[in-house]
Design an enzyme around this catalytic site. Structure first.
Site, PDB file in Angstrom:
ATOM      1  N   HIS A 197       0.855  -1.192   0.000  1.00 51.44           N
ATOM      2  CA  HIS A 197       0.000   0.000   0.000  1.00 51.44           C
ATOM      3  C   HIS A 197       0.893   1.244   0.000  1.00 51.44           C
ATOM      4  O   HIS A 197       1.940   1.268   0.656  1.00 51.44           O
ATOM      5  CB  HIS A 197      -0.912   0.005   1.228  1.00 51.44           C
ATOM      6  N   GLU A 257      -4.052   1.628  -7.502  1.00 52.39           N
ATOM      7  CA  GLU A 257      -4.420   2.764  -6.656  1.00 52.39           C
ATOM      8  C   GLU A 257      -3.524   3.956  -6.989  1.00 52.39           C
ATOM      9  O   GLU A 257      -2.397   4.046  -6.460  1.00 52.39           O
ATOM     10  CB  GLU A 257      -4.218   2.422  -5.172  1.00 52.39           C
TER      11      GLU A 257
HETATM   12  P1  13P Z   1      -9.903   5.944  -0.046  1.00 51.42           P
HETATM   13  O1  13P Z   1     -11.026   5.062  -0.575  1.00 51.42           O
HETATM   14  O2  13P Z   1     -10.228   6.533   1.295  1.00 51.42           O
HETATM   15  O3  13P Z   1      -9.467   6.922  -1.054  1.00 51.42           O
HETATM   16  O4  13P Z   1      -8.670   4.971   0.238  1.00 51.42           O
HETATM   17  C1  13P Z   1      -8.260   4.123  -0.774  1.00 51.42           C
HETATM   18  C2  13P Z   1      -7.253   3.211  -0.233  1.00 51.42           C
HETATM   19  O5  13P Z   1      -6.121   3.590   0.034  1.00 51.42           O
HETATM   20  C3  13P Z   1      -7.658   1.825  -0.015  1.00 51.42           C
HETATM   21  O6  13P Z   1      -6.564   1.024   0.254  1.00 51.42           O
END
Ligand code: 13P
Length: 239
Positions: A86, A158
């Site tokens: 992450h 992400e």
């Molecule tokens: P948000 O949905 O709060 O933007 O976070 C995304 C995230 O980092 C999930 O791992």
């Protein structure tokens, strides 16, 4: 069936978790929704037979790593998934250095990996998204190719600039990036892997995101923290 992952990060205290579980009250599917609460509360979800994962694992199975939690310890509490890579861990905990080792330990212990990849806003503006993702995939997977198969690895795209900001890339951009990831994993690693999107997924944008054809699910942060909100989100996701 789309995979929906709820990453609580370092939010919700014990009573919040108890109330959350009472509110969802068996209304959440147990085959395709995975909760990633703080590790102290993993057993609360496991006891109700929800799929549960850890937000991190240590890069060693045991030893002198003060404050870390081993995949072996987490497994005893019933995790079947773990998030690795992450961006918050890459940024604050130097995780880039340990990702390959963490991937190896998860795979050896039959824990499914949600591997996060994605670019900063600066990299996005310089059109470096594919380059960044390629590097992240190679670093995580190259040494672990013998253990990988089509089901023990899931990628979450992400974009770092979309996390917690309410900003998201266009559908076209997400679709192209997901295609790139799938094609790259097929040609370089001979894998057919599910790819999730994460970053500001919420009830306002889910109908738009649902128009993306190659998306296999979502990694949700903030919008999973309120049980009713999350129930609505799940209802808006087509399988
Ligand atoms: P948000 O949905 O709060 O933007 O976070 C995304 C995230 O980092 C999930 O791992």
């Amino acid at each position: 069936m789309k995979l929906i992952c709820a990453n609580f990060k370092m939010n919700l205290l014990k009573n919040d978790i108890i109330n959350y579980l009472n509110t969802i009250n068996e209304k959440i599917p147990k085959e395709n929704v995975v909760f990633f609460p703080n590790e102290l509360y993993i057993s609360y979800f496991k006891d109700k037979n929800y799929l549960v994962g850890s937000q991190n694992i240590a890069h060693l199975e045991h030893g002198s790593l003060t404050g870390e939690t081993s995949v072996l310890e987490l497994k005893e509490f019933g995790i079947s998934y773990t998030i690795i890579g992450h961006s918050e861990r890459r940024e604050f905990f130097n995780d880039n250095k340990y990702i390959s080792k963490k991937v190896e330990l998860a795979l050896k212990n039959n824990i499914k990996i949600v591997l996060c990849v994605g670019e900063t806003f600066e990299e996005y503006n310089k059109n470096q998204t594919f380059e960044v993702i390629k590097k992240e995939l190679n670093e995580a997977l190259s040494n672990n190719i013998n253990y990988l198969n089509n089901t023990n690895l899931i990628i979450a795209y992400e974009p770092i600039w979309a996390i917690g900001t309410s900003k998201i890339p266009t559908n076209e951009c997400i679709e192209n990036t997901i295609s790139f990831i799938k094609d790259y994993l097929k040609t370089e690693f001979n894998l057919d892997i599910k790819v999730l999107y994460g970053g500001s997924v919420n009830n306002q944008n889910i109908a738009t995101l649902e128009m993306i054809k190659n998306i296999d699910g979502y990694l949700v942060g903030g919008a999973s923290l309120d049980a009713n909100n999350f129930l609505t989100l799940i209802d808006n996701i087509k399988n």
